[in-house]
Design a protein around this motif. Structure first.
Motif, PDB file in Angstrom:
ATOM      1  N   PRO A  11       0.813  -1.229   0.000  1.00  0.00           N
ATOM      2  CA  PRO A  11       0.000   0.000   0.000  1.00  0.00           C
ATOM      3  C   PRO A  11       0.844   1.276   0.000  1.00  0.00           C
ATOM      4  CG  PRO A  11      -0.089  -1.089   2.149  1.00  0.00           C
ATOM      5  CD  PRO A  11       0.630  -2.025   1.220  1.00  0.00           C
ATOM      6  N   PHE A  12       2.050   1.200   0.577  1.00  0.00           N
ATOM      7  CA  PHE A  12       2.901   2.402   0.639  1.00  0.00           C
ATOM      8  C   PHE A  12       3.560   2.678  -0.704  1.00  0.00           C
ATOM      9  CE2 PHE A  12       2.543   0.455   4.822  1.00  0.00           C
ATOM     10  CZ  PHE A  12       1.830   1.467   5.438  1.00  0.00           C
ATOM     11  N   SER A  13       3.895   1.602  -1.445  1.00  0.00           N
ATOM     12  CA  SER A  13       4.377   1.794  -2.818  1.00  0.00           C
ATOM     13  C   SER A  13       3.257   2.383  -3.670  1.00  0.00           C
ATOM     14  CB  SER A  13       4.831   0.461  -3.416  1.00  0.00           C
ATOM     15  OG  SER A  13       5.824  -0.145  -2.613  1.00  0.00           O
ATOM     16  N   ARG A  14       2.023   1.917  -3.441  1.00  0.00           N
ATOM     17  CA  ARG A  14       0.873   2.448  -4.182  1.00  0.00           C
ATOM     18  C   ARG A  14       0.664   3.938  -3.895  1.00  0.00           C
ATOM     19  NH1 ARG A  14      -3.778  -1.336  -5.806  1.00  0.00           N
ATOM     20  NH2 ARG A  14      -2.559  -3.053  -6.637  1.00  0.00           N
ATOM     21  N   LYS A  15       0.803   4.322  -2.645  1.00  0.00           N
ATOM     22  CA  LYS A  15       0.682   5.746  -2.284  1.00  0.00           C
ATOM     23  C   LYS A  15       1.715   6.572  -3.065  1.00  0.00           C
ATOM     24  CE  LYS A  15       1.889   8.545   1.830  1.00  0.00           C
ATOM     25  NZ  LYS A  15       2.531   8.393   3.156  1.00  0.00           N
ATOM     26  N   VAL A  16       2.963   6.085  -3.107  1.00  0.00           N
ATOM     27  CA  VAL A  16       4.022   6.803  -3.828  1.00  0.00           C
ATOM     28  C   VAL A  16       3.725   6.828  -5.327  1.00  0.00           C
ATOM     29  CG1 VAL A  16       6.451   6.641  -4.531  1.00  0.00           C
ATOM     30  CG2 VAL A  16       5.827   6.458  -2.108  1.00  0.00           C
ATOM     31  N   ARG A  17       3.241   5.703  -5.891  1.00  0.00           N
ATOM     32  CA  ARG A  17       2.938   5.662  -7.322  1.00  0.00           C
ATOM     33  C   ARG A  17       1.837   6.659  -7.675  1.00  0.00           C
ATOM     34  NH1 ARG A  17       2.118  -0.604  -8.714  1.00  0.00           N
ATOM     35  NH2 ARG A  17       2.047   0.166 -10.862  1.00  0.00           N
ATOM     36  N   LEU A  18       0.834   6.771  -6.807  1.00  0.00           N
ATOM     37  CA  LEU A  18      -0.241   7.737  -7.056  1.00  0.00           C
ATOM     38  C   LEU A  18       0.310   9.165  -7.016  1.00  0.00           C
ATOM     39  CD1 LEU A  18      -3.057   6.040  -4.934  1.00  0.00           C
ATOM     40  CD2 LEU A  18      -3.007   6.266  -7.435  1.00  0.00           C
ATOM     41  N   ALA A  19       1.144   9.456  -6.020  1.00  0.00           N
ATOM     42  CA  ALA A  19       1.702  10.815  -5.904  1.00  0.00           C
ATOM     43  C   ALA A  19       2.605  11.125  -7.104  1.00  0.00           C
ATOM     44  CB  ALA A  19       2.480  10.960  -4.596  1.00  0.00           C
ATOM     45  N   LEU A  20       3.442  10.175  -7.511  1.00  0.00           N
ATOM     46  CA  LEU A  20       4.319  10.398  -8.667  1.00  0.00           C
ATOM     47  C   LEU A  20       3.480  10.565  -9.931  1.00  0.00           C
ATOM     48  CD1 LEU A  20       7.180   7.775  -7.998  1.00  0.00           C
ATOM     49  CD2 LEU A  20       7.287  10.252  -7.653  1.00  0.00           C
ATOM     50  N   GLY A  21       2.417   9.779 -10.046  1.00  0.00           N
ATOM     51  CA  GLY A  21       1.527   9.896 -11.201  1.00  0.00           C
ATOM     52  C   GLY A  21       0.876  11.272 -11.273  1.00  0.00           C
ATOM     53  N   GLU A  22       0.377  11.750 -10.140  1.00  0.00           N
ATOM     54  CA  GLU A  22      -0.266  13.074 -10.096  1.00  0.00           C
ATOM     55  C   GLU A  22       0.729  14.176 -10.452  1.00  0.00           C
ATOM     56  OE1 GLU A  22      -3.495  13.938  -9.531  1.00  0.00           O
ATOM     57  OE2 GLU A  22      -4.062  11.809  -9.428  1.00  0.00           O
ATOM     58  N   LYS A  23       1.981  13.985 -10.033  1.00  0.00           N
ATOM     59  CA  LYS A  23       2.991  15.016 -10.273  1.00  0.00           C
ATOM     60  C   LYS A  23       3.681  14.861 -11.628  1.00  0.00           C
ATOM     61  CE  LYS A  23       3.867  16.648  -5.645  1.00  0.00           C
ATOM     62  NZ  LYS A  23       3.794  18.101  -5.950  1.00  0.00           N
ATOM     63  N   ALA A 168      -6.828   5.880  -0.450  1.00  0.00           N
ATOM     64  CA  ALA A 168      -7.193   5.076  -1.623  1.00  0.00           C
ATOM     65  C   ALA A 168      -6.180   3.958  -1.844  1.00  0.00           C
ATOM     66  CB  ALA A 168      -7.291   5.970  -2.856  1.00  0.00           C
ATOM     67  N   ALA A 169      -4.909   4.211  -1.545  1.00  0.00           N
ATOM     68  CA  ALA A 169      -3.872   3.184  -1.700  1.00  0.00           C
ATOM     69  C   ALA A 169      -4.166   2.002  -0.781  1.00  0.00           C
ATOM     70  CB  ALA A 169      -2.495   3.772  -1.404  1.00  0.00           C
ATOM     71  N   GLN A 170      -4.503   2.291   0.482  1.00  0.00           N
ATOM     72  CA  GLN A 170      -4.813   1.213   1.434  1.00  0.00           C
ATOM     73  C   GLN A 170      -6.059   0.450   0.973  1.00  0.00           C
ATOM     74  OE1 GLN A 170      -2.973   0.397   4.260  1.00  0.00           O
ATOM     75  NE2 GLN A 170      -1.526   2.072   3.937  1.00  0.00           N
ATOM     76  N   ILE A 171      -7.117   1.206   0.640  1.00  0.00           N
ATOM     77  CA  ILE A 171      -8.379   0.563   0.275  1.00  0.00           C
ATOM     78  C   ILE A 171      -8.236  -0.278  -0.982  1.00  0.00           C
ATOM     79  CG2 ILE A 171     -10.711   1.088  -0.610  1.00  0.00           C
ATOM     80  CD1 ILE A 171     -10.884   3.216   1.561  1.00  0.00           C
ATOM     81  N   SER A 172      -7.414   0.176  -1.932  1.00  0.00           N
ATOM     82  CA  SER A 172      -7.264  -0.576  -3.178  1.00  0.00           C
ATOM     83  C   SER A 172      -6.659  -1.961  -2.920  1.00  0.00           C
ATOM     84  CB  SER A 172      -6.416   0.215  -4.189  1.00  0.00           C
ATOM     85  OG  SER A 172      -5.047   0.232  -3.808  1.00  0.00           O
ATOM     86  N   VAL A 173      -5.790  -2.071  -1.913  1.00  0.00           N
ATOM     87  CA  VAL A 173      -5.195  -3.377  -1.574  1.00  0.00           C
ATOM     88  C   VAL A 173      -6.260  -4.289  -0.954  1.00  0.00           C
ATOM     89  CG1 VAL A 173      -3.470  -4.550  -0.150  1.00  0.00           C
ATOM     90  CG2 VAL A 173      -2.883  -2.405  -1.318  1.00  0.00           C
ATOM     91  N   VAL A 174      -7.073  -3.720  -0.070  1.00  0.00           N
ATOM     92  CA  VAL A 174      -8.160  -4.487   0.557  1.00  0.00           C
ATOM     93  C   VAL A 174      -9.159  -4.934  -0.517  1.00  0.00           C
ATOM     94  CG1 VAL A 174     -10.067  -4.378   2.226  1.00  0.00           C
ATOM     95  CG2 VAL A 174      -7.878  -3.239   2.732  1.00  0.00           C
ATOM     96  N   ASP A 175      -9.447  -4.042  -1.466  1.00  0.00           N
ATOM     97  CA  ASP A 175     -10.408  -4.350  -2.525  1.00  0.00           C
ATOM     98  C   ASP A 175      -9.867  -5.446  -3.442  1.00  0.00           C
ATOM     99  OD1 ASP A 175     -12.959  -3.787  -3.583  1.00  0.00           O
ATOM    100  OD2 ASP A 175     -12.078  -2.626  -5.220  1.00  0.00           O
TER     101      ASP A 175
END
Lengths: 223, 223
Positions: A11-23, A168-175
């Motif tokens: 989930p923490f890699s996902r958080k970083v990927r989302l932030a890098l994607g947005e930026k 969203a990163a955490q929830i996406s892993v649970v989903d």
């Protein structure tokens, strides 16, 4: 070029990927299974945890999802994610920590343990009592998110922020690992659909963990 | 006036107290035992964790030790604690997270559980096998600190930073609850003595947890 050491359900890699994607920052993905305890990876990060972001030319190694996000917040102006007044930024960081720490400890980590590690590493059956308690805690967290969304445009206030991406990163892993039962959580569900439909989310929804296919609704932005 | 909800052996409250002390910010202490699950405290902080910092006149409630430290870093110029280039600041945040998360999970939290909670809440004997494993992990962390101190002036680089205070906050709790065996860790020991002798540390060394006196050497800045 940046290189991100990750595994698909971190989930923490996902958080970083989302932030890098947005930026709008390009990076290569390098697969790392932290549970294998690879020596070269421990030499890079003494805690042995993903994510680690390394630059292949510059001598920069960034470790810890929050330190990585703060680094790009300070160095890249595009799409500020920790924004507003000092009090607004404190609220964004409070909620980011709530999802990174409490949601992870209560929900994501036990689900990863029971549904990913036991399946692909230990070849053992999940503990159904523990999963029931985890689902109970998930609903408590979703209740809190419903309350936030009832009172604010986004989780941390009027603006989309890092708190939304951390959640969203955490929830996406649970989903991915069996789905979230959204009944009774219309507010949080509507918010998650909006998050899922962002272009930065697309690569995450296509990523697969071998031997562990996601449920069909997982990558459907309308589900 | 700022009011800090804390308990004397909360390592994250200690980190905040050290940062506020360095920055010259006055505050009142309000005692909170998070394990009692007081309803009014949960209404203030849904995770139920200390520290929480509230301003008695302004409508500001700050939650999460890192969010609190970042807030004062942004609003108070005196004694910068997250300083230098973006890469320097990433290194400070990496190490701060290492002590807040890994050191806490490996060492401080099990020691708090076995030596504080079992003693004053559950009236049970500590698990000696678990304590032995915790001491082993403590020595691994001290080895890493020795290596940092051999290679740098302070833990995160040439400047005293939040990483030093985050680390000292964790270690001070372990030292209170039985002492740290520093043999073989001259580097880390020298660094801790320097940290202990800072004026910002003084109030922490005088603070007592009722029913749980510290060992005699605890408040001796030369020990």
């Amino acid at each position: 070029m940046w290189q991100l050491y990750h595994f698909p359900l971190c989930p923490f890699s996902r958080k970083v990927r989302l932030a890098l994607g947005e930026k709008g920052i390009a990076y290569d993905l390098l697969r790392e299974n932290p549970w294998e305890g690879r020596e070269e990876f421990f030499a890079l990060n003494p805690t042995g945890k993903t994510p680690v972001l390394r630059h292949s030319e510059k001598d920069v190694v960034l470790i810890d999802s929050q330190a990585i996000c703060e680094y790009f917040e300070e160095t890249v102006d595009k799409t500020p994610l920790i924004l507003g007044t000092a009090a607004n930024r404190a609220e964004i960081r409070r909620l980011t920590a709530l999802f990174d720490e409490s949601f992870f400890a209560d929900v994501t980590n036990p689900i990863l343990q029971e549904k990913m590690k036991k399946r692909i590493i230990y070849r053992a059956a999940p503990d159904s009592g523990l999963l029931r308690e985890t689902i109970r805690l998930l609903h408590e967290h979703l209740d809190y998110m419903d309350w936030l969304i009832d009172n604010r445009r986004w989780l941390a206030g009027a603006q989309l922020s890092l708190a939304d991406f951390a959640a969203a990163a955490q929830i996406s892993v649970v989903d991915y690992l069996g789905g979230v039962d959204w009944r009774g959580h219309e507010g949080a569900h509507g918010w998650y659909r909006v998050m899922k439909s962002r272009p930065s989310f697309r690569p995450l929804l296509l990523d697969k963990m071998e031997g562990l296919p996601p449920p069909r609704h997982y990558s459907d932005v309308n589900a």
